[in-house]
Design a protein around this motif. Structure first.
Motif, PDB file in Angstrom:
ATOM      1  N   VAL A   1       0.738  -1.253  -0.168  1.00  0.00           N
ATOM      2  CA  VAL A   1       0.010  -0.036  -0.068  1.00  0.00           C
ATOM      3  C   VAL A   1       0.935   1.323  -0.005  1.00  0.00           C
ATOM      4  CG1 VAL A   1      -1.548   1.237   1.244  1.00  0.00           C
ATOM      5  CG2 VAL A   1      -1.788  -1.177   1.318  1.00  0.00           C
ATOM      6  N   ILE A   2       0.712   2.124  -1.054  1.00  0.00           N
ATOM      7  CA  ILE A   2       1.294   3.376  -1.007  1.00  0.00           C
ATOM      8  C   ILE A   2       0.365   4.593  -0.861  1.00  0.00           C
ATOM      9  CG2 ILE A   2       2.539   4.850  -2.601  1.00  0.00           C
ATOM     10  CD1 ILE A   2       3.831   2.424  -3.971  1.00  0.00           C
ATOM     11  N   ILE A   3       0.450   5.333   0.199  1.00  0.00           N
ATOM     12  CA  ILE A   3      -0.420   6.314   0.748  1.00  0.00           C
ATOM     13  C   ILE A   3       0.369   7.619  -0.192  1.00  0.00           C
ATOM     14  CG2 ILE A   3      -1.843   7.778   1.987  1.00  0.00           C
ATOM     15  CD1 ILE A   3      -1.972   5.050   3.865  1.00  0.00           C
ATOM     16  N   ASP A   4      -0.301   8.381  -0.950  1.00  0.00           N
ATOM     17  CA  ASP A   4       0.116   9.448  -1.395  1.00  0.00           C
ATOM     18  C   ASP A   4      -0.449  10.888  -1.032  1.00  0.00           C
ATOM     19  OD1 ASP A   4       1.093  11.652  -3.149  1.00  0.00           O
ATOM     20  OD2 ASP A   4       0.830  10.620  -4.961  1.00  0.00           O
ATOM     21  N   LEU A   5       0.330  11.666  -0.033  1.00  0.00           N
ATOM     22  CA  LEU A   5      -0.144  12.626   0.455  1.00  0.00           C
ATOM     23  C   LEU A   5      -0.168  13.895  -0.024  1.00  0.00           C
ATOM     24  CD1 LEU A   5       0.343  11.721   4.390  1.00  0.00           C
ATOM     25  CD2 LEU A   5      -1.784  11.355   2.853  1.00  0.00           C
ATOM     26  N   ALA A   6       0.589  13.895  -1.306  1.00  0.00           N
ATOM     27  CA  ALA A   6       0.976  15.146  -2.088  1.00  0.00           C
ATOM     28  C   ALA A   6      -0.319  16.113  -2.062  1.00  0.00           C
ATOM     29  CB  ALA A   6       1.586  14.796  -3.332  1.00  0.00           C
ATOM     30  N   ASN A   7      -0.454  17.243  -1.937  1.00  0.00           N
ATOM     31  CA  ASN A   7      -1.278  18.294  -2.038  1.00  0.00           C
ATOM     32  C   ASN A   7      -2.664  18.201  -1.273  1.00  0.00           C
ATOM     33  OD1 ASN A   7       0.413  19.679  -4.098  1.00  0.00           O
ATOM     34  ND2 ASN A   7      -0.356  18.042  -5.609  1.00  0.00           N
ATOM     35  N   VAL A   8      -2.457  17.196  -0.410  1.00  0.00           N
ATOM     36  CA  VAL A   8      -3.629  17.088   0.679  1.00  0.00           C
ATOM     37  C   VAL A   8      -4.195  18.047   1.223  1.00  0.00           C
ATOM     38  CG1 VAL A   8      -2.235  16.257   2.773  1.00  0.00           C
ATOM     39  CG2 VAL A   8      -4.553  15.344   2.038  1.00  0.00           C
ATOM     40  N   PHE A   9      -3.371  18.951   1.842  1.00  0.00           N
ATOM     41  CA  PHE A   9      -4.040  20.058   2.469  1.00  0.00           C
ATOM     42  C   PHE A   9      -4.358  21.320   1.440  1.00  0.00           C
ATOM     43  CE2 PHE A   9      -1.138  18.316   5.764  1.00  0.00           C
ATOM     44  CZ  PHE A   9      -2.217  18.041   6.722  1.00  0.00           C
TER      45      PHE A   9
END
Length: 326
Positions: free
Chosen positions: A290-298
């Motif tokens: 599992v890869i969780i990509d949090l880029a630009n989340v905020f």
């Protein structure tokens, strides 16, 4: 001569012999001398995807059903081998009917139905089908946790734990006098036991989570979730060195689903059910990364929605860790 010949054998057991799939009881086929021929499948041209449903103990396995996908990509069940045509007046089996049963009879795989989109050409390449896991890949080199559960010998501790699970189920009035596992957990019992750190009562209690979070939602039809999947917030992309498929979760693409926990969980379950049926090789490749990509989340999540996002994230975590555990 045919290009491909397919046969099966059970680890620690014997080769798969032929049964009459036109008969619901699946009786063995015998020749004039009383010998049982092996189950063999021959293909002059390879279909896009074929699945064989093999059942029975290791010393008496048989091919119960055959699902062959047509070249046009249509769909679940597909065209069957000649012996199985009598199972349906149209020569097809709709997997949806496998879920029109009591909860204890719901199968452990196959919950993604009515598939319309064709498979990717790289879904199950030869190097995955032929992958041979090492001892360190069957059992984690550091923690010792089992990573490959099917078609491999069990340890004494695992056998003892599964036996205790059967006895506890029987004591609670589940599965008859032998405490037989419900179908939805037949392939997952050892995973549940390991996740519960071999605490048998805790592992048995996980059955409630499976029923609540998976069984009651199945089957999930592709048309019901395809628009959410096309958003690209969750998808499969490539494999690691152990041939495990990589699940990518891109939070910035989740959109308004973050405020709809049920809709999000159904997308996750549909994605995982698809992989379980089409991207795994029992005894060789059984897990995912599992890869969780949090880029630009905020930049896309308002502080006002942090609460709903946390609730949705917790539901996703429960699905990944407890429903599809191990």
């Amino acid at each position: 001569p045919p290009e491909v010949e397919v046969s099966f054998s059970a680890v620690g057991g014997r080769k798969v012999q032929k049964v009459d799939r036109r008969d619901p009881q699946r009786p063995w086929i015998e020749d004039a001398n009383g010998h049982r021929p092996l189950e063999l499948f021959f293909y002059d041209r390879l279909p896009p995807c074929v699945q064989y449903d093999i059942r029975g103990p290791s010393f008496g396995p048989h091919v119960s059903r055959v699902f062959e996908q047509r070249a046009d990509g249509d769909g679940d069940g597909g065209d069957l081998d000649a012996d199985a045509l009598a199972l349906s007046s149209q020569g097809r089996i709709d997997l949806r009917t496998s879920f029109e049963v009591p909860p204890d009879e719901v199968p452990s795989i196959g919950g993604f139905v009515d598939r319309m989109e064709p498979h990717n050409d790289f879904l199950l390449p030869p190097e995955v089908v032929l992958f041979e896991p090492s001892e360190a890949e069957v059992f984690h080199a550091v923690s010792g946790a089992r990573q490959i559960f099917l078609n491999t010998p069990l340890t004494e501790r695992e056998n003892a734990g599964l036996g205790e699970m059967h006895r506890l189920l029987a004591k609670r009035g589940i599965g008859g006098n032998n405490g037989d596992f419900p179908k939805y957990m037949e392939q997952n019992a050892l995973r549940m036991l390991q996740t519960a750190k071999f605490n048998v009562p805790k592992a048995v209690d996980m059955m409630k989570t499976l029923v609540k979070e998976r069984v009651r939602r199945l089957p999930i039809s592709e048309p019901d979730v395809v628009d959410d999947l096309r958003s690209g917030w969750i998808y499969w992309h490539g494999r690691d060195r152990q041939c495990r498929p990589c699940l990518v979760i891109r939070i910035e693409r989740i959109g308004d689903m973050m405020r709809d926990k049920e809709r999000t969980v159904r997308s996750v379950i549909a994605t995982l059910e698809y992989a379980l049926r089409y991207a795994m090789v029992p005894g060789r490749v059984e897990n995912w990364v599992v890869i969780i990509d949090l880029a630009n989340v905020f930049s896309v999540v308002s502080p006002m929605h942090i609460g709903s996002l946390s609730s949705t994230a917790a539901a996703i975590g429960t699905t990944l860790e407890k429903v599809y555990c191990g």
